[in-house]
Enzyme design. Structure first.
Site, PDB file in Angstrom:
ATOM      1  N   LYS A  22       0.839  -1.212   0.000  1.00 17.32           N
ATOM      2  CA  LYS A  22       0.000   0.000   0.000  1.00 17.32           C
ATOM      3  C   LYS A  22       0.867   1.252   0.000  1.00 17.32           C
ATOM      4  O   LYS A  22       0.668   2.190  -0.769  1.00 17.32           O
ATOM      5  CB  LYS A  22      -0.929   0.034   1.217  1.00 17.32           C
ATOM      6  CG  LYS A  22      -1.576   1.397   1.452  1.00 17.32           C
ATOM      7  CD  LYS A  22      -2.339   1.470   2.727  1.00 17.32           C
ATOM      8  CE  LYS A  22      -1.557   1.607   3.984  1.00 17.32           C
ATOM      9  NZ  LYS A  22      -1.074   2.945   4.318  1.00 17.32           N
ATOM     10  N   ASN A  23       1.888   1.270   0.862  1.00 17.91           N
ATOM     11  CA  ASN A  23       2.697   2.484   1.031  1.00 17.91           C
ATOM     12  C   ASN A  23       3.699   2.693  -0.097  1.00 17.91           C
ATOM     13  O   ASN A  23       4.382   3.706  -0.136  1.00 17.91           O
ATOM     14  CB  ASN A  23       3.382   2.467   2.393  1.00 17.91           C
ATOM     15  CG  ASN A  23       2.377   2.694   3.496  1.00 17.91           C
ATOM     16  OD1 ASN A  23       1.236   3.091   3.232  1.00 17.91           O
ATOM     17  ND2 ASN A  23       2.765   2.441   4.723  1.00 17.91           N
ATOM     18  N   ARG A  92      -4.650  10.907   4.602  1.00 10.83           N
ATOM     19  CA  ARG A  92      -3.670  11.994   4.616  1.00 10.83           C
ATOM     20  C   ARG A  92      -2.606  11.817   3.545  1.00 10.83           C
ATOM     21  O   ARG A  92      -1.988  12.776   3.085  1.00 10.83           O
ATOM     22  CB  ARG A  92      -3.015  12.119   5.970  1.00 10.83           C
ATOM     23  CG  ARG A  92      -2.496  10.836   6.546  1.00 10.83           C
ATOM     24  CD  ARG A  92      -1.873  10.992   7.898  1.00 10.83           C
ATOM     25  NE  ARG A  92      -1.036  12.164   7.996  1.00 10.83           N
ATOM     26  CZ  ARG A  92      -1.435  13.299   8.600  1.00 10.83           C
ATOM     27  NH1 ARG A  92      -2.616  13.377   9.133  1.00 10.83           N
ATOM     28  NH2 ARG A  92      -0.636  14.313   8.666  1.00 10.83           N
ATOM     29  N   CYS A 116      -4.235  13.106  13.355  1.00  5.84           N
ATOM     30  CA  CYS A 116      -4.774  11.752  13.140  1.00  5.84           C
ATOM     31  C   CYS A 116      -4.620  10.955  14.417  1.00  5.84           C
ATOM     32  O   CYS A 116      -3.922  11.379  15.336  1.00  5.84           O
ATOM     33  CB  CYS A 116      -4.093  11.132  11.935  1.00  5.84           C
ATOM     34  SG  CYS A 116      -3.015   9.789  12.283  1.00  5.84           S
ATOM     35  N   ARG A 121       1.167  14.732  13.185  1.00  9.40           N
ATOM     36  CA  ARG A 121       1.579  14.474  11.799  1.00  9.40           C
ATOM     37  C   ARG A 121       1.492  15.686  10.879  1.00  9.40           C
ATOM     38  O   ARG A 121       0.804  15.653   9.850  1.00  9.40           O
ATOM     39  CB  ARG A 121       0.798  13.307  11.225  1.00  9.40           C
ATOM     40  CG  ARG A 121       0.948  12.042  12.052  1.00  9.40           C
ATOM     41  CD  ARG A 121       0.286  10.874  11.443  1.00  9.40           C
ATOM     42  NE  ARG A 121       0.974  10.415  10.258  1.00  9.40           N
ATOM     43  CZ  ARG A 121       0.519   9.421   9.487  1.00  9.40           C
ATOM     44  NH1 ARG A 121      -0.628   8.846   9.787  1.00  9.40           N
ATOM     45  NH2 ARG A 121       1.183   9.021   8.442  1.00  9.40           N
ATOM     46  N   ASP A 306       5.042   0.559  12.013  1.00  8.64           N
ATOM     47  CA  ASP A 306       3.787  -0.045  11.543  1.00  8.64           C
ATOM     48  C   ASP A 306       3.643  -1.506  11.968  1.00  8.64           C
ATOM     49  O   ASP A 306       2.617  -2.128  11.689  1.00  8.64           O
ATOM     50  CB  ASP A 306       3.686   0.060  10.017  1.00  8.64           C
ATOM     51  CG  ASP A 306       3.566   1.506   9.550  1.00  8.64           C
ATOM     52  OD1 ASP A 306       3.765   1.759   8.353  1.00  8.64           O
ATOM     53  OD2 ASP A 306       3.303   2.378  10.397  1.00  8.64           O
ATOM     54  N   ARG A 398      -8.467  -0.387   5.067  1.00  8.55           N
ATOM     55  CA  ARG A 398      -7.675   0.660   4.418  1.00  8.55           C
ATOM     56  C   ARG A 398      -6.356   0.124   3.894  1.00  8.55           C
ATOM     57  O   ARG A 398      -5.790   0.637   2.935  1.00  8.55           O
ATOM     58  CB  ARG A 398      -7.337   1.749   5.409  1.00  8.55           C
ATOM     59  CG  ARG A 398      -8.498   2.334   6.137  1.00  8.55           C
ATOM     60  CD  ARG A 398      -7.947   3.343   7.047  1.00  8.55           C
ATOM     61  NE  ARG A 398      -7.233   4.271   6.206  1.00  8.55           N
ATOM     62  CZ  ARG A 398      -7.637   5.523   6.101  1.00  8.55           C
ATOM     63  NH1 ARG A 398      -8.642   5.910   6.804  1.00  8.55           N
ATOM     64  NH2 ARG A 398      -7.021   6.338   5.319  1.00  8.55           N
TER      65      ARG A 398
HETATM   66  C1  EPZ Z   1       4.583   6.929   6.273  1.00  9.12           C
HETATM   67  O1  EPZ Z   1       3.825   7.998   6.843  1.00  9.12           O
HETATM   68  C2  EPZ Z   1       3.633   5.737   6.193  1.00  9.12           C
HETATM   69  N1  EPZ Z   1       2.507   6.097   5.366  1.00  9.12           N
HETATM   70  C3  EPZ Z   1       3.156   5.386   7.591  1.00  9.12           C
HETATM   71  O2  EPZ Z   1       2.370   4.195   7.508  1.00  9.12           O
HETATM   72  C4  EPZ Z   1       4.354   5.061   8.462  1.00  9.12           C
HETATM   73  O3  EPZ Z   1       3.923   4.844   9.775  1.00  9.12           O
HETATM   74  C5  EPZ Z   1       5.329   6.250   8.449  1.00  9.12           C
HETATM   75  O4  EPZ Z   1       5.702   6.589   7.109  1.00  9.12           O
HETATM   76  C6  EPZ Z   1       6.611   5.934   9.215  1.00  9.12           C
HETATM   77  O5  EPZ Z   1       7.233   4.807   8.715  1.00  9.12           O
HETATM   78  C7  EPZ Z   1       2.666   6.053   4.003  1.00  9.12           C
HETATM   79  O6  EPZ Z   1       3.705   5.749   3.463  1.00  9.12           O
HETATM   80  C8  EPZ Z   1       1.462   6.407   3.187  1.00  9.12           C
HETATM   81  P1  EPZ Z   1       6.660  10.350   8.262  1.00  9.12           P
HETATM   82  P2  EPZ Z   1       4.396   9.492   6.821  1.00  9.12           P
HETATM   83  O7  EPZ Z   1       6.500  11.600   7.480  1.00  9.12           O
HETATM   84  O8  EPZ Z   1       5.249   9.702   5.631  1.00  9.12           O
HETATM   85  C9  EPZ Z   1       6.878  13.752  11.576  1.00  9.12           C
HETATM   86  C10 EPZ Z   1       0.482   2.809   7.847  1.00  9.12           C
HETATM   87  O9  EPZ Z   1       0.106   2.243   8.876  1.00  9.12           O
HETATM   88  N2  EPZ Z   1       6.768  14.691  10.449  1.00  9.12           N
HETATM   89  O10 EPZ Z   1       7.836   9.512   7.978  1.00  9.12           O
HETATM   90  O11 EPZ Z   1       3.258  10.399   7.036  1.00  9.12           O
HETATM   91  C11 EPZ Z   1       5.610  12.911  11.742  1.00  9.12           C
HETATM   92  O12 EPZ Z   1       4.659  13.585  12.500  1.00  9.12           O
HETATM   93  C12 EPZ Z   1       1.003   4.267   7.925  1.00  9.12           C
HETATM   94  O13 EPZ Z   1       0.493   2.283   6.725  1.00  9.12           O
HETATM   95  C13 EPZ Z   1       6.844  16.044  10.704  1.00  9.12           C
HETATM   96  O14 EPZ Z   1       7.003  16.478  11.851  1.00  9.12           O
HETATM   97  O15 EPZ Z   1       5.324   9.479   8.119  1.00  9.12           O
HETATM   98  C14 EPZ Z   1       6.135  11.657  12.410  1.00  9.12           C
HETATM   99  O16 EPZ Z   1       6.200  11.856  13.789  1.00  9.12           O
HETATM  100  C15 EPZ Z   1       0.753   4.896   9.247  1.00  9.12           C
HETATM  101  N3  EPZ Z   1       6.729  16.900   9.649  1.00  9.12           N
HETATM  102  C16 EPZ Z   1       7.521  11.504  11.801  1.00  9.12           C
HETATM  103  O17 EPZ Z   1       7.895  12.801  11.285  1.00  9.12           O
HETATM  104  C17 EPZ Z   1       6.547  16.459   8.351  1.00  9.12           C
HETATM  105  O18 EPZ Z   1       6.443  17.269   7.427  1.00  9.12           O
HETATM  106  C18 EPZ Z   1       7.632  10.483  10.688  1.00  9.12           C
HETATM  107  O19 EPZ Z   1       6.570  10.725   9.816  1.00  9.12           O
HETATM  108  C19 EPZ Z   1       6.472  15.077   8.132  1.00  9.12           C
HETATM  109  C20 EPZ Z   1       6.597  14.200   9.195  1.00  9.12           C
END
Ligand code: EPZ
Length: 453
Positions: A22-23, A92, A116, A121, A306, A398
């Protein structure tokens, strides 16, 4: 709303096949916006988030058709460079169209995703990166409005925090920017590498995918391509843990063991046997008492956040106290209270959870709060005595393709129950929920509000 009814106490035996990731599919679908030529993607999982992304792309101007696991997208023109609140609030990852839209059409209007279940996030790093490439960005009325009428220009971008979709969004912007972009502290997830592989097939010049420094040499134009999406490592990991928690003998096929090294190591330290009977397959068995291990979630190649919820369920069956530390998201222990309702003994202390075991879980009615939390409750239900009802399984739909059918194939006693309307709809949509009439613009589908993933 559909529920799962699970009768526990059966050890799983047999093979479970892995679907596409999915990701990885989500950014790959968004990448199709970067060219006016057709892009064909294979092994696209039939899960709800993919449907949402397809719906968004059709609204933006993509022509779309599919059969089985293959999706063909063709975006001759960007008709409306917008990701509306109605769709972004349900998923998102819709913000992944921000970079491609600015790069391809010089402007984008994307609803800010908002908070969320698992954390605040923000997408400030996505915005920071695009501004470094010269985009002018305003945030008004809940929308991010980005403009780059003269196109984007390559630059050095240092992320002060590793972000998966932030890296993907920026790479997709940089491939059409003038000059070179260097992304420092980039995400190294396999999904990022897979996206870069697709973009390279589309004619992009990218170096360093899978390392923390990615270099992108912008091109004037990209062309169409065909690409097979990688297997879903989180789905495969979930099934390995399902085999371990039921003390069964499960072989997960069609997966990429290399992407699961951190999980395999933790399972082995806990006393499970994990072998590779053939290419793309992992066999898990628990032949001795499970021991507790301490786990800290990290960016790849560390232990995936995850898989944290599913591993917590497993640790309720292990001898001792396990300390699980969640470093990626600030609120990702919602499943712990529900596991406690099944008799687990888990104490939350900020970003750490202390799990005492072994405990005989007892079946109960529990509620899923997000995608991976719902998977952990299903696994707990498989190990529990008696019957467990998991409510709000729309979360699990999802990101897991027909999980109840796959688990039942290995002997699980699990069934989906829903109100008549939903189950009829589900059975007719089993092949592809919310089937989009090929090449047509559909009305938005009714989905529950929460927008994790
Ligand atoms: C991706 O989310 C995945 N989703 C998530 O999977 C996964 O948990 C996550 O990466 C971490 O591995 C998809 O790929 C669609 P991040 P993403 O940006 O990209 C902070 C699932 O269950 N951050 O790496 O949104 C954020 O809040 C989902 O399939 C900022 O502060 O995660 C988090 O604490 C859930 N500012 C951390 O960084 C930003 O602009 C990592 O988030 C972006 C992120």
């Amino acid at each position: 709303m559909d529920k799962f009814v699970i009768t526990g106490g059966t050890d799983l035996n047999g093979e479970i096949a892995t679907s596409g990731s999915k990701n990885s599919a989500l950014p790959a679908l968004a990448a199709a916006l970067l060219t006016d030529e057709p892009v064909t993607l294979r092994r696209i999982p039939r899960v709800r988030d993919i449907r949402t992304m397809e719906r968004l792309l059709v609204d933006i101007g993509s022509h779309f058709d599919e059969d089985e696991e293959t999706v063909r997208l063709h975006t001759p023109n960007i008709v409306s460079p917008e990701a509306p609140y109605e769709l972004v609030k349900t998923m998102r990852a819709s913000s992944l169209v921000l970079g491609p839209l600015v790069a391809r059409s010089g402007r984008a209007r994307v609803s800010a995703p908002g908070g969320c279940a698992i954390g605040s996030r923000p997408i400030n790093l996505h915005i920071f990166g695009l501004e470094r490439l010269g985009a002018k960005i305003n945030q008004t009325h809940g929308y991010i409005e980005a403009e780059a009428p003269d196109g984007l220009k390559g630059a050095e971008v240092h992320f002060d925090r590793i972000t998966v979709t932030g890296t993907e969004d920026l790479v997709m912007a940089a491939v059409l920017a003038r000059g070179e972009t260097v992304i420092d502290n980039a995400a190294r997830e396999p999904e990022v590498v897979d996206l870069c592989a697709l973009l390279s097939k589309m004619g992009a010049k990218i170096e360093g995918a899978g390392t923390s420094i990615i270099r992108v040499h912008g091109a004037a134009k990209l062309h169409g391509a065909r690409h097979m999406i990688i297997p879903d490592r989180i789905e495969a990991g979930t099934f390995l843990i399902a085999g371990a928690i039921t003390r069964g003998d499960v072989t997960v096929t069609g997966c990429e063991p290399e992407h699961l090294r951190a999980l395999i190591s933790q399972l082995e330290q806990a006393g499970a046997s994990v072998t590779q009977p053939s290419a793309g397959a992992l066999r898990v068995r628990v032949l001795a008492k499970l021991k507790t291990v301490d786990v800290t979630t990290e960016e790849h190649p560390g232990f995936a956040t995850d898989l944290q919820a599913q591993f917590m369920a497993l640790m309720t069956q292990a001898e001792g106290i396990s300390i699980i530390t969640e470093t990626i998201f600030e609120n990702r222990f919602m499943h712990a209270q529900e596991l406690d309702r099944m008799g687990a003994n888990i104490r939350i202390d900020g970003r750490r959870a202390l799990v005492a075991g072994p405990i005989q879980l007892s079946g109960a009615q529990v509620i899923a709060s997000d995608l991976r939390a719902s998977a952990s409750l299903v696994l707990a239900g498989l190990a529990a005595s008696g019957e467990t009802t998991v409510d709000r399984v729309y979360h699990i739909d999802r990101g897991y393709e027909a999980i109840e059918t796959k688990l039942a194939g290995a002997g699980a006693r699990i069934r989906r129950v829903g109100d008549k309307r939903t189950s009829d709809k589900q059975s007719s949509d089993k092949q592809s929920p919310d089937k989009l009439p090929s090449d047509k613009q559909p009305a938005a589908n009714k989905q529950p509000e929460e927008a994790s993933a």
